[in-house]
Scaffold this motif. Structure first.
Motif, PDB file in Angstrom:
ATOM      1  N   ARG A 181       0.866  -1.133   0.058  1.00  0.00           N
ATOM      2  CA  ARG A 181       0.210  -0.016   0.042  1.00  0.00           C
ATOM      3  C   ARG A 181       0.944   1.290   0.046  1.00  0.00           C
ATOM      4  O   ARG A 181       1.479   1.564   1.034  1.00  0.00           O
ATOM      5  N   SER A 182       1.092   1.733  -1.048  1.00  0.00           N
ATOM      6  CA  SER A 182       1.966   2.780  -1.238  1.00  0.00           C
ATOM      7  C   SER A 182       1.404   3.914  -2.161  1.00  0.00           C
ATOM      8  O   SER A 182       0.582   3.779  -3.085  1.00  0.00           O
ATOM      9  N   MET A 223       0.627   4.846  -7.482  1.00  0.00           N
ATOM     10  CA  MET A 223       0.028   4.370  -6.182  1.00  0.00           C
ATOM     11  C   MET A 223      -0.185   2.753  -6.521  1.00  0.00           C
ATOM     12  O   MET A 223      -0.275   2.314  -7.673  1.00  0.00           O
ATOM     13  N   ASN A 224       0.011   2.101  -5.285  1.00  0.00           N
ATOM     14  CA  ASN A 224      -0.009   0.573  -5.637  1.00  0.00           C
ATOM     15  C   ASN A 224      -0.863   0.070  -4.109  1.00  0.00           C
ATOM     16  O   ASN A 224      -0.075   0.291  -3.208  1.00  0.00           O
ATOM     17  N   VAL A 225      -2.120  -0.258  -4.347  1.00  0.00           N
ATOM     18  CA  VAL A 225      -2.798  -0.572  -2.999  1.00  0.00           C
ATOM     19  C   VAL A 225      -3.169  -2.017  -3.055  1.00  0.00           C
ATOM     20  O   VAL A 225      -3.722  -2.446  -2.241  1.00  0.00           O
ATOM     21  N   THR A 248      -7.507   8.335  -1.722  1.00  0.00           N
ATOM     22  CA  THR A 248      -8.559   7.540  -1.502  1.00  0.00           C
ATOM     23  C   THR A 248      -9.147   6.664  -2.420  1.00  0.00           C
ATOM     24  O   THR A 248      -9.186   6.664  -3.589  1.00  0.00           O
ATOM     25  N   VAL A 249      -9.560   5.399  -2.088  1.00  0.00           N
ATOM     26  CA  VAL A 249      -9.856   4.507  -2.976  1.00  0.00           C
ATOM     27  C   VAL A 249     -11.435   3.986  -2.424  1.00  0.00           C
ATOM     28  O   VAL A 249     -11.600   4.049  -1.289  1.00  0.00           O
ATOM     29  N   VAL A 302      -4.511   4.311   2.139  1.00  0.00           N
ATOM     30  CA  VAL A 302      -3.131   4.826   2.212  1.00  0.00           C
ATOM     31  C   VAL A 302      -3.264   5.857   3.349  1.00  0.00           C
ATOM     32  O   VAL A 302      -3.920   6.844   3.196  1.00  0.00           O
ATOM     33  N   LEU A 303      -2.351   5.478   4.321  1.00  0.00           N
ATOM     34  CA  LEU A 303      -2.618   6.637   5.460  1.00  0.00           C
ATOM     35  C   LEU A 303      -1.703   7.610   5.480  1.00  0.00           C
ATOM     36  O   LEU A 303      -1.653   8.612   5.867  1.00  0.00           O
TER      37      LEU A 303
END
Length: 134
Positions: free
Chosen positions: A20-21, A41-43, A116-117, A124-125
């Motif tokens: 999660r980046s 982004m890679n979630v 946000t997804v 992603v924090l």
């Protein structure tokens, strides 16, 4: 001669990892010259093909300047991929191109970005921040 970190008799593929980046290729832009910022982004595949949104907020570090939190980036700023769908691996990308005509009171401030997804607002924090240099 082996090195093990789980039981030898454990189930095959017993470990699962989710990446999660959310990041950017640069950490600063020039108020006078602008610049292009590429985001990645890679979630993780668990969130494949879900819609995502990248949002931004502005912050200045000049006590004499009026707050710019409610100001918008210039109309000539170009956003691509800021509201799209992740691919089948849960990966996406976006880009922001700034024209280089930011007000001088933005120098020393920052643009903060959040990802946000859909259905998973805490994916992603971390917040990506781009500093605005002179």
């Amino acid at each position: 001669g082996r090195s093990e970190n789980h039981p030898y008799i454990g189930a095959p593929q017993a470990h699962a990892f989710t990446v999660r980046s959310f990041g950017a290729d640069i950490s600063a832009v020039s108020a006078g010259r602008g610049g292009a910022i590429s985001f990645y982004m890679n979630v993780g595949a668990d969130h494949a093909e879900q819609d995502y949104t990248v949002r931004y907020t502005l912050e200045v570090d000049d006590p004499n300047a009026t707050t710019i939190a409610a100001e918008e980036l210039p109309e000539t700023a170009v956003f691509t991929g800021f509201q799209e769908t992740l691919d089948s691996d849960g990966v996406g990308s976006a880009q922001l191109t700034l024209p280089g005509s930011l007000s001088s009171h933005w120098t020393g401030g920052a643009i903060h970005f959040d990802l946000t997804v859909d259905q998973v607002p805490e994916v992603v924090l971390e917040t990506v921040s781009i500093l605005i240099l002179e």
